[in-house]
Scaffold this motif. Structure first.
Motif: not given
Length: 329
Positions: A295, A307, A312-314, A317
């Motif tokens: 990441y 954070r 956290n989602y993207t 990922d």
């Protein structure tokens, strides 16, 4: 970097108490032996002068103690934090674990803390006193006289691969601040990664088989700050108890490592307090290394409010299958 003395810290704490800036001090008190230092709360200058100590064995990370201490009254508590401690301090603030307004932080420089386990491995029992200077350590012993040790022989592993001499949180700083270090802390993780899966299993089987479930690692870890822990829940299947079998033995540490993933600052307290000398920090460092690889570089506790990538989602990922493949390389 100038070494901070006990007298300097006592003078600073006494002055802040006299000014009314704080009403108590979180510091160190001598235990049964000179190297057996224990955290202690001091309420006045007289107790500081009498019992406060500071030296090569003051390695405890005080950040977690602030959770309970800030709930005691409305006054401020003074805490002395080494650079590595301030990362845990910030991480706990990010997680809203204590009131920042109730803490006065004095940052102190640190060139590393001694590991009594390593010293005993070098000189044996009968240690009377340990002194340090620019050339290393002198261990005064009952049976062997004075024994000279190098820093590498005496300092804790976490100090030999220290990630930062820079404080990321303080109200006041004593001495000069340091810098973030290009650390070699992942070298041991890389050695494990180069092993076959069977070799890694055998390594951890051997290490974790020594666990006596004393919970020292859990109790000292700043990231383990839940009010109610899964290991205290009788319905969880992993309740705090003596090891039932080899599977349960492993799961205790694996579950704990997953719970602190992305939040562990790599303070090394888990390994420092383990009475069985299990290198628990290597589990956490593996997660840190993978997070950085998958990441992008991330240091828990570097700034308040940051954070972790895991929360956290993207759409960029990494896919689980790719993570497993890259993790096995």
């Amino acid at each position: 970097m100038q070494k901070i003395t006990r007298e300097t810290l006592v003078a600073k704490a006494s002055a802040l108490l006299a000014e009314g800036m704080v009403d108590r001090v979180l510091g160190w008190k001598k235990g049964e032996f000179a190297y057996d230092v224990t955290p202690n709360v001091f309420a006045d200058a007289a107790s500081l002068e009498k019992d406060f100590v500071y030296g090569d064995f003051c390695g405890a990370n005080f950040s977690k103690y602030l959770i309970a201490e800030t709930r005691k009254g409305e006054g401020k508590i003074l805490v002395f934090l080494k650079p590595c401690d301030t990362y845990s301090f910030n991480q706990l603030l990010t997680e809203h674990r204590f009131d920042r307004e109730k803490v006065y932080v004095v940052g102190i420089p640190c060139e590393g803390m001694a590991d009594i386990g390593k010293i005993k491995a070098e000189v044996g029992e009968g240690i009377l006193e340990v002194e340090s200077d620019a050339n290393g350590f002198t261990v005064k012993t009952l049976y062997k006289g004075d024994v000279k040790l190098t820093a590498e022989q005496a300092l804790g592993e976490r100090c030999l691969v220290c990630k930062s001499k820079k404080h990321v949180a303080y109200d006041e700083l004593i001495g000069e601040d340091g810098v973030v270090i290009d650390s070699a802390r992942f070298d041991e993780v890389e050695k494990l990664e180069k092993m076959s899966s069977d070799e890694r299993f055998a390594f951890w089987q051997n290490e974790l088989s020594r666990c006596i479930r004393c919970n020292a690692c859990r109790d000292v870890c700043p990231a383990c700050s839940c009010e109610k822990c899964v290991f205290n829940n009788p319905k969880s299947g992993v309740e705090n108890k003596a090891v039932a079998d080899s599977f349960e033995e492993k799961m205790f540490h694996i579950i704990r490592a997953f719970h602190v993933a992305g939040r562990c600052t790599d303070c090394g307290e888990c390994s420092r307090v383990c009475p069985q000398d299990i290198p628990l920090h290597l589990l956490n460092r593996k997660f840190i290394k993978d997070i950085n690889s998958f990441y992008g570089e991330y240091q828990a506790g570097e700034t308040v409010g940051s954070r972790a990538p895991l929360v956290n989602y993207t759409t960029e990922d990494i896919e689980p299958s790719e993570a497993v493949e890259r993790g096995n390389q």
